[in-house]
Design an enzyme around this catalytic site. Structure first.
Site, PDB file in Angstrom:
ATOM      1  N   GLY A  61       6.718   7.226  -1.835  1.00 16.27           N
ATOM      2  CA  GLY A  61       5.511   7.110  -1.396  1.00 16.27           C
ATOM      3  C   GLY A  61       4.642   6.344  -1.607  1.00 16.27           C
ATOM      4  O   GLY A  61       4.033   5.156  -2.791  1.00 16.27           O
ATOM      5  N   GLY A  96       1.353   4.699  -3.677  1.00 15.91           N
ATOM      6  CA  GLY A  96       0.854   4.704  -4.308  1.00 15.91           C
ATOM      7  C   GLY A  96      -0.523   3.982  -4.198  1.00 15.91           C
ATOM      8  O   GLY A  96      -0.745   4.119  -5.663  1.00 15.91           O
ATOM      9  N   ARG A  97      -0.466   3.253  -3.040  1.00 14.58           N
ATOM     10  CA  ARG A  97      -2.108   2.658  -3.191  1.00 14.58           C
ATOM     11  C   ARG A  97      -2.786   2.533  -1.849  1.00 14.58           C
ATOM     12  O   ARG A  97      -3.063   1.228  -1.780  1.00 14.58           O
ATOM     13  CB  ARG A  97      -1.946   1.194  -4.220  1.00 14.58           C
ATOM     14  CG  ARG A  97      -0.681   0.568  -3.051  1.00 14.58           C
ATOM     15  CD  ARG A  97      -0.939  -0.773  -3.800  1.00 14.58           C
ATOM     16  NE  ARG A  97       0.410  -2.193  -3.192  1.00 14.58           N
ATOM     17  CZ  ARG A  97       0.403  -3.185  -3.726  1.00 14.58           C
ATOM     18  NH1 ARG A  97      -0.868  -3.741  -4.104  1.00 14.58           N
ATOM     19  NH2 ARG A  97       1.682  -4.147  -3.539  1.00 14.58           N
ATOM     20  N   GLY A 157      -2.610   1.520  -8.532  1.00 17.47           N
ATOM     21  CA  GLY A 157      -3.569   2.417  -6.640  1.00 17.47           C
ATOM     22  C   GLY A 157      -4.464   1.395  -6.179  1.00 17.47           C
ATOM     23  O   GLY A 157      -4.999   1.334  -5.125  1.00 17.47           O
ATOM     24  N   ARG A 167       8.916   5.118   7.912  1.00 21.31           N
ATOM     25  CA  ARG A 167      10.277   4.227   6.489  1.00 21.31           C
ATOM     26  C   ARG A 167      11.993   4.217   6.613  1.00 21.31           C
ATOM     27  O   ARG A 167      11.480   6.007   6.903  1.00 21.31           O
ATOM     28  CB  ARG A 167      10.029   3.602   5.703  1.00 21.31           C
ATOM     29  CG  ARG A 167       8.585   3.386   5.422  1.00 21.31           C
ATOM     30  CD  ARG A 167       7.251   3.201   3.566  1.00 21.31           C
ATOM     31  NE  ARG A 167       6.654   2.887   3.519  1.00 21.31           N
ATOM     32  CZ  ARG A 167       5.262   2.014   3.565  1.00 21.31           C
ATOM     33  NH1 ARG A 167       6.173   1.112   3.153  1.00 21.31           N
ATOM     34  NH2 ARG A 167       4.718   1.745   3.926  1.00 21.31           N
ATOM     35  N   ASP A 198      12.394   1.020   1.671  1.00 20.72           N
ATOM     36  CA  ASP A 198      11.165   1.559   1.708  1.00 20.72           C
ATOM     37  C   ASP A 198       9.907   0.911   2.341  1.00 20.72           C
ATOM     38  O   ASP A 198       9.415   0.880   3.340  1.00 20.72           O
ATOM     39  CB  ASP A 198      10.747   2.255   0.591  1.00 20.72           C
ATOM     40  CG  ASP A 198      10.569   0.764  -0.449  1.00 20.72           C
ATOM     41  OD1 ASP A 198      11.551   0.641  -0.806  1.00 20.72           O
ATOM     42  OD2 ASP A 198       9.475   1.402  -1.049  1.00 20.72           O
TER      43      ASP A 198
HETATM   44  P1  AMP Z   1       5.533  -2.264  -2.339  1.00 13.97           P
HETATM   45  O1  AMP Z   1       6.351  -3.284  -3.721  1.00 13.97           O
HETATM   46  O2  AMP Z   1       4.664  -3.210  -2.135  1.00 13.97           O
HETATM   47  O3  AMP Z   1       6.885  -1.693  -1.608  1.00 13.97           O
HETATM   48  O4  AMP Z   1       5.618  -1.151  -3.141  1.00 13.97           O
HETATM   49  C1  AMP Z   1       7.175   0.097  -3.420  1.00 13.97           C
HETATM   50  C2  AMP Z   1       6.087   1.168  -4.425  1.00 13.97           C
HETATM   51  O5  AMP Z   1       4.869   1.340  -5.113  1.00 13.97           O
HETATM   52  C3  AMP Z   1       5.467   2.469  -3.146  1.00 13.97           C
HETATM   53  O6  AMP Z   1       5.628   3.401  -3.859  1.00 13.97           O
HETATM   54  C4  AMP Z   1       3.876   1.665  -3.631  1.00 13.97           C
HETATM   55  O7  AMP Z   1       2.961   2.522  -3.539  1.00 13.97           O
HETATM   56  C5  AMP Z   1       4.168   1.313  -5.239  1.00 13.97           C
HETATM   57  N1  AMP Z   1       3.112   1.180  -5.581  1.00 13.97           N
HETATM   58  C6  AMP Z   1       2.656  -0.343  -5.587  1.00 13.97           C
HETATM   59  N2  AMP Z   1       1.882  -1.273  -6.271  1.00 13.97           N
HETATM   60  C7  AMP Z   1       1.155   0.014  -7.122  1.00 13.97           C
HETATM   61  C8  AMP Z   1      -0.098  -0.550  -7.433  1.00 13.97           C
HETATM   62  N3  AMP Z   1      -1.231  -0.624  -7.446  1.00 13.97           N
HETATM   63  N4  AMP Z   1      -0.632   1.163  -7.604  1.00 13.97           N
HETATM   64  C9  AMP Z   1       0.406   2.019  -7.644  1.00 13.97           C
HETATM   65  N5  AMP Z   1       0.615   2.211  -6.764  1.00 13.97           N
HETATM   66  C10 AMP Z   1       1.767   1.422  -6.589  1.00 13.97           C
HETATM   67 MG    MG Z   2       6.862  -0.769   0.441  1.00  9.94          MG
END
Ligand code: AMP
Ligand code: MG
Length: 526
Positions: free
Chosen positions: A119, A121-122, A155, A212, A281
């Site tokens: 989901g 997350g940020r 986040g 996605r 994702d």
């Molecule tokens: P990503 O690597 O950006 O595709 O992120 C993979 C997952 O980790 C997704 O669910 C993002 O929302 C979560 N995520 C990545 N970085 C953060 C962060 N700094 N805080 C919270 N969730 C994160």
């Molecule tokens: Mg991602």
């Protein structure tokens, strides 16, 4: 035939055409100069599709860069976006009129392992706008604070990765590759804690949607077939309306996504782009490149190239990308199986339908890649030997560690006349490897009816001069984060968003890194 009677494809068109927004009034009340004209559809989906959550305000927002051209395409007023209120909105400090911020639920296979809940997350989807081209786009803030999906994350996003996404996504758009775009980058005036304290930033991402493969997996993993059904209908209405009226809509949807991904990854391959984190994702249903993390452009041609520091198994190496895209699409097919079963009448028939749809990937992808290689080589017709000619070239480039971008651009000069051969061949450790291939290429060109001028012009439209080279990106990010110098970023952005225009004084942007400049690893920066 009987089976099709039982299919229920939820109709979403009515939502898509409605402008009715249950507007969460902007915190500052009416009369704001910033008007996105939000017309939201995702927020109308069932509650379990997302979590309603506002961005978390930041200490001291400062606009780093607004993408004026993109704002205009979206029908937004750049002046208003740059105003104090505009920047407050782009920082997440203020909720714009008509915005219904939400964090989208999704799951995903990360490096091959299934995670049932990821989901946003940020990130917060602020809402959707219908652009001047009549297409609908998501406006999303990334790095805008914790959500119920944050798990252990804060986040937030660091300035470096935000600027990297800005540079690379806008370069990709200029190169003609389907991609999410960047509308703005705002510094937060807050530090984010990674290995060290880094300046924080928020990026405004614009996407055809944020659907996605992992969004489908989220509902499938919960055996929530109704959820998959609603999502499939939404995806069709938003991206593939012709699938909704096909005889077998779910199969048509799967085929449409397979085709979009087959074409997308072909474009990556033609440019030497390495996504770096091709998790499900990060695989969009619309067929856009999404989630710029440790992405990088390859310089010396080598199918095994990996930059991402977290990709220890080399799963997402340059040469693996088509295979991985198909693997990800297979996860989508699995999520759609219950619907395919309704549509075909049996589990066996559903599996056959899924396999048939997936089997279209390889021919579509190969054809798209070959069409691209032909353009890069100045060929307008098709001959049986073309595949061999291309493969032979790529093998020689690999063996000679030839800079991919620079070589194809120099090949434009070689197409103009044999004098160009010396500079093209000079990129090969063993120039003779080029010369013997070039002789075959010239024989092949002799079968073409286009004039030299036409050929050179066409090749110059297919072979960019400038890509965001890793050491240039790194230099821009370092200058910004360590010295608050955004000039380097601005200049690089200007160059890479005009990738086909040779510019005086731009030589440094067109050549590979010196050994001491070479970037070996890229980082997610999350
Ligand atoms: P990503 O690597 O950006 O595709 O992120 C993979 C997952 O980790 C997704 O669910 C993002 O929302 C979560 N995520 C990545 N970085 C953060 C962060 N700094 N805080 C919270 N969730 C994160
Ligand atoms: Mg991602």
């Amino acid at each position: 035939m009987l089976a099709t009677k039982r299919i229920r494809v939820v109709r979403i068109e009515s939502i898509m055409s409605s402008n009715a927004v249950s507007a969460a009034e902007g915190v500052s009340g009416a009369g704001q100069p910033v008007d996105f004209g939000f017309s939201n559809t995702y927020a109308r989906l069932p509650d379990r599709f997302f979590s309603r959550i506002n961005p978390k305000p930041v200490a001291a927002p400062r606009l780093i860069k607004l993408n004026v051209a993109l704002a205009l395409q979206l029908g937004l007023d750049p002046q208003a976006l740059q105003s104090e209120e505009g920047v407050q909105i782009l920082a997440g400090n203020r909720v714009a009129r008509g915005s219904e911020p939400l964090a989208i639920a999704y799951a995903g296979h990360q490096f091959g392992h299934f995670v049932p809940q990821l989901g946003d997350g940020r990130a917060n989807l602020l809402g959707e706008v219908v652009a001047r081209n009549d297409l609908r786009y998501d406006i999303q803030l990334k790095g805008s604070g914790p959500t119920p999906f944050s798990r252990r994350g804060d986040g937030r996003a660091a300035l470096g990765p935000v600027l990297r996404e800005y540079l690379v996504s806008e370069a990709m758009a200029a190169l003609g590759v389907p991609t999410t775009r960047t509308l703005a980058a705002v510094a937060t005036g807050e530090a984010v804690l990674r290995e060290s304290a880094l300046p924080g930033a928020v990026l405004t991402r614009v996407a055809a949607s944020h659907l996605r493969v992992g969004t489908f997996e989220y509902f499938a993993a919960r055996r929530d077939t109704e959820g998959v059904r609603v999502l499939a209908a939404y995806a069709m209405a938003r991206h593939y309306p012709e699938a909704a009226t096909a005889e077998r809509p779910y199969r048509a949807l799967l085929e449409a996504v397979v085709s979009a991904q087959a074409h997308l990854v072909a474009q990556w391959m033609l440019l030497g782009f390495i996504h770096g984190v091709m998790n499900t994702d990060n695989t969009s249903i619309s067929g856009e490149t999404i989630d710029y993390g440790p992405c990088a452009f390859m310089e010396a041609y080598d199918v095994e190239t990996v930059f991402s520091s977290i990709d220890s198994q080399r799963r997402y190496a340059y040469g693996n990308q088509p295979r991985i895209a198909l693997w990800n699409l297979t996860r989508l097919a699995e999520a759609l199986l219950p619907l395919l079963e309704e549509e075909t009448g049996s589990e066996t028939a559903a599996r056959t339908a899924a396999e048939e749809a997936l089997s279209t990937f390889a021919p579509l992808h190969d054809a798209a890649q070959m069409a691209g290689w032909r353009r890069k080589l100045g060929l307008t017709t098709e001959r049986d030997g073309d595949v061999g000619l291309v493969q032979d070239l790529l093998d020689r480039m690999g063996a000679n560690r030839v800079d991919m971008t620079l070589f194809f651009r120099r090949l434009c000069d070689a197409a103009a006349g044999n004098e160009g051969d010396v500079v093209a061949g000079a990129l090969f450790a063993e120039p003779a490897a080029y010369d013997s291939w070039a002789a075959l290429w010239r024989e092949r060109l002799a079968e073409e009816s286009s004039t030299t001028e036409e050929r050179v012009a066409a090749m110059k439209r297919a072979n960019p001069v400038y890509i965001p080279r890793n050491h240039m990106v790194e230099a821009a990010l370092t200058a910004a984060t360590e010295r608050q110098d955004f000039e380097t970023f601005e200049r690089l952005l200007d160059v890479v968003t005009h990738p086909f225009e040779e510019r005086p004084g731009g030589e440094a942007y067109a050549v590979p890194a010196q050994p001491e400049e070479r970037v070996r690893w890229t980082f997610c920066g999350t």
